[in-house]
Design an enzyme around this catalytic site. Structure first.
Site, PDB file in Angstrom:
ATOM      1  N   CYS A 112      -2.103  -2.584   7.625  1.00  6.38           N
ATOM      2  CA  CYS A 112      -2.023  -3.318   6.561  1.00  6.38           C
ATOM      3  C   CYS A 112      -0.858  -4.234   6.536  1.00  6.38           C
ATOM      4  O   CYS A 112      -1.005  -5.423   6.002  1.00  6.38           O
ATOM      5  CB  CYS A 112      -2.090  -2.695   5.309  1.00  6.38           C
ATOM      6  SG  CYS A 112      -3.765  -2.008   5.138  1.00  6.38           S
ATOM      7  N   GLU A 116      -4.642  -0.850  -1.319  1.00  6.38           N
ATOM      8  CA  GLU A 116      -6.011  -0.798  -0.781  1.00  6.38           C
ATOM      9  C   GLU A 116      -6.924   0.001  -1.435  1.00  6.38           C
ATOM     10  O   GLU A 116      -6.527   1.320  -1.831  1.00  6.38           O
ATOM     11  CB  GLU A 116      -5.822  -0.603   0.783  1.00  6.38           C
ATOM     12  CG  GLU A 116      -7.174  -0.584   1.279  1.00  6.38           C
ATOM     13  CD  GLU A 116      -7.184   0.036   2.917  1.00  6.38           C
ATOM     14  OE1 GLU A 116      -6.062   0.035   3.551  1.00  6.38           O
ATOM     15  OE2 GLU A 116      -8.250   0.327   3.447  1.00  6.38           O
ATOM     16  N   GLN A 154       7.840 -13.906  21.144  1.00 11.53           N
ATOM     17  CA  GLN A 154       7.609 -15.280  21.646  1.00 11.53           C
ATOM     18  C   GLN A 154       8.316 -16.418  20.516  1.00 11.53           C
ATOM     19  O   GLN A 154       7.539 -17.236  19.972  1.00 11.53           O
ATOM     20  CB  GLN A 154       6.130 -15.621  21.571  1.00 11.53           C
ATOM     21  CG  GLN A 154       5.484 -14.585  22.363  1.00 11.53           C
ATOM     22  CD  GLN A 154       3.844 -14.876  22.223  1.00 11.53           C
ATOM     23  OE1 GLN A 154       3.415 -16.060  22.939  1.00 11.53           O
ATOM     24  NE2 GLN A 154       3.169 -13.883  21.901  1.00 11.53           N
ATOM     25  N   LYS A 213      -7.735  -4.680   4.858  1.00 13.99           N
ATOM     26  CA  LYS A 213      -6.360  -4.228   5.246  1.00 13.99           C
ATOM     27  C   LYS A 213      -5.420  -5.589   4.786  1.00 13.99           C
ATOM     28  O   LYS A 213      -4.131  -5.020   4.703  1.00 13.99           O
ATOM     29  CB  LYS A 213      -6.474  -4.305   6.998  1.00 13.99           C
ATOM     30  CG  LYS A 213      -7.227  -3.081   7.190  1.00 13.99           C
ATOM     31  CD  LYS A 213      -7.238  -1.783   6.428  1.00 13.99           C
ATOM     32  CE  LYS A 213      -8.010  -0.658   7.134  1.00 13.99           C
ATOM     33  NZ  LYS A 213      -8.281   0.480   6.231  1.00 13.99           N
ATOM     34  N   ASP A 263       0.786  -1.195  -0.033  1.00 13.14           N
ATOM     35  CA  ASP A 263      -0.059   0.017  -0.027  1.00 13.14           C
ATOM     36  C   ASP A 263       0.791   1.222  -0.165  1.00 13.14           C
ATOM     37  O   ASP A 263       0.302   2.286   0.626  1.00 13.14           O
ATOM     38  CB  ASP A 263      -1.024  -0.012   1.317  1.00 13.14           C
ATOM     39  CG  ASP A 263      -1.996  -1.104   1.264  1.00 13.14           C
ATOM     40  OD1 ASP A 263      -1.886  -1.940   0.255  1.00 13.14           O
ATOM     41  OD2 ASP A 263      -2.702  -1.170   2.011  1.00 13.14           O
ATOM     42  N   LYS A 305      -6.791  -4.765  -3.261  1.00 10.88           N
ATOM     43  CA  LYS A 305      -7.320  -5.648  -2.008  1.00 10.88           C
ATOM     44  C   LYS A 305      -8.434  -4.556  -1.507  1.00 10.88           C
ATOM     45  O   LYS A 305      -8.056  -3.344  -1.085  1.00 10.88           O
ATOM     46  CB  LYS A 305      -6.391  -6.030  -0.964  1.00 10.88           C
ATOM     47  CG  LYS A 305      -5.545  -4.988  -0.475  1.00 10.88           C
ATOM     48  CD  LYS A 305      -4.523  -5.419   0.243  1.00 10.88           C
ATOM     49  CE  LYS A 305      -3.572  -4.386   1.105  1.00 10.88           C
ATOM     50  NZ  LYS A 305      -4.271  -3.715   2.000  1.00 10.88           N
ATOM     51  N   VAL A 311       3.278   0.288   4.177  1.00 11.32           N
ATOM     52  CA  VAL A 311       2.475   1.090   5.274  1.00 11.32           C
ATOM     53  C   VAL A 311       1.034   0.491   5.400  1.00 11.32           C
ATOM     54  O   VAL A 311       0.561   0.030   4.601  1.00 11.32           O
ATOM     55  CB  VAL A 311       2.242   2.604   4.866  1.00 11.32           C
ATOM     56  CG1 VAL A 311       3.732   3.397   5.022  1.00 11.32           C
ATOM     57  CG2 VAL A 311       1.808   2.898   3.433  1.00 11.32           C
ATOM     58  N   THR A 312       0.500   0.868   6.635  1.00 11.24           N
ATOM     59  CA  THR A 312       1.232   1.046   7.663  1.00 11.24           C
ATOM     60  C   THR A 312       1.595   0.025   8.688  1.00 11.24           C
ATOM     61  O   THR A 312       0.994  -1.290   8.441  1.00 11.24           O
ATOM     62  CB  THR A 312       0.330   2.005   8.654  1.00 11.24           C
ATOM     63  OG1 THR A 312      -0.749   1.440   8.967  1.00 11.24           O
ATOM     64  CG2 THR A 312      -0.121   3.278   7.899  1.00 11.24           C
TER      65      THR A 312
HETATM   66  C1  C5J Z   1      -2.899   0.484   5.539  1.00 15.84           C
HETATM   67  C2  C5J Z   1      -4.791   1.774   6.760  1.00 15.84           C
HETATM   68  N1  C5J Z   1      -2.425   0.448   4.261  1.00 15.84           N
HETATM   69  N2  C5J Z   1      -3.783   2.171   7.757  1.00 15.84           N
HETATM   70  N3  C5J Z   1      -4.361   1.050   5.606  1.00 15.84           N
HETATM   71  O1  C5J Z   1      -2.364   0.364   6.539  1.00 15.84           O
HETATM   72  O2  C5J Z   1      -5.811   2.197   6.892  1.00 15.84           O
END
Ligand code: C5J
Length: 223
Positions: free
Chosen positions: A165, A75, A205, A135, A27, A132, A160-161
């Site tokens: 996502c 996205e 973990q 997320k 993204d 997509k 990101v972020t």
């Molecule tokens: C993504 C968002 N790409 N932060 N989308 O992380 O809404």
């Protein structure tokens, strides 16, 4: 050209065969990175994300040189919003909602300028672009089929972020059996503390969701 390498990662080093590894860039769209897009409509300081561009660019160049499969995700939604759940569109009090006209076209809509990937990281025609609606990059997309077709077992993930996502996609991938190495400085968040915790959650973990490595460590392994 080396066909494999060992990445100095946390919680432990990981050896990867580049032929079964894909670089997944999540993204890196104008809608998240630039003023006037989806990210800013939600009240975020989009300048927080710029730091990820240079590390991603360096790894992208190395991946192209190695001949690794490169996958970009975006996205966004269809112009008629038929793939946008009302629960997403109606949420909160953004300055503009998904589908509203903004300075880079309709917010988070496929085909609009804001939906496209930033010029610095623009996909080559030979690379895969996954559109997509959610997320995670697996939900309602062809990503599983693409990875299977190319015999991919490992993912180098950046974009990101970090906590939205990137984390959602890594969790989806981990459950499907992929080894995920998240490139720490190739991810960013509007909230630096979420970035940090998002990476910690992955590698805690014994690597509950995957591995975390710097772009320098990834580049070193690909030399
Ligand atoms: C993504 C968002 N790409 N932060 N989308 O992380 O809404």
């Amino acid at each position: 050209k080396p066909t494999q390498g060992v990445i100095s990662a946390e919680p432990e080093p990981i050896k990867l065969d580049w032929s079964s590894t894909a670089l997944v860039i999540i993204d890196m769209q104008r809608d998240f990175m630039e003023p006037g897009g989806f990210g800013e409509t939600l009240g975020n300081d989009v300048s927080q994300l710029a730091r990820a561009v240079r590390p991603i660019s360096a790894v992208l160049k190395a991946a192209r040189d190695t001949g690794m499969l490169v996958i970009h995700t975006r996205e966004g939604h269809l112009p008629d919003l038929s793939d946008a759940p009302p629960a997403k569109v109606e949420r909160g009090a953004p300055s503009l909602r998904i589908g509203d006209p903004g300075p880079m076209g309709r917010i988070l809509i496929r085909g609009e300028a804001g939906h496209d990937i930033i010029p610095e990281l623009y996909p080559l025609d030979s690379e895969v672009v996954i559109d997509k609606p959610g997320k995670g990059a697996f939900y309602a997309t062809e990503l599983s089929d693409v990875l299977e077709k190319y015999g991919i077992e490992n993912l180098l993930v950046c974009g990101v972020t970090t906590e939205v996502c990137v984390n959602t996609t890594v969790r989806e991938a981990n459950d499907r059996g992929y080894r995920c190495v998240v490139i720490s400085d190739g991810c960013a968040s509007y909230f630096p503390e979420f970035h940090e915790m998002g990476l910690k959650m992955i590698k805690a973990q014994g690597g509950i969701f995957g591995w975390v490595a710097t772009s320098a460590a990834v580049l070193e392994a690909m030399k």
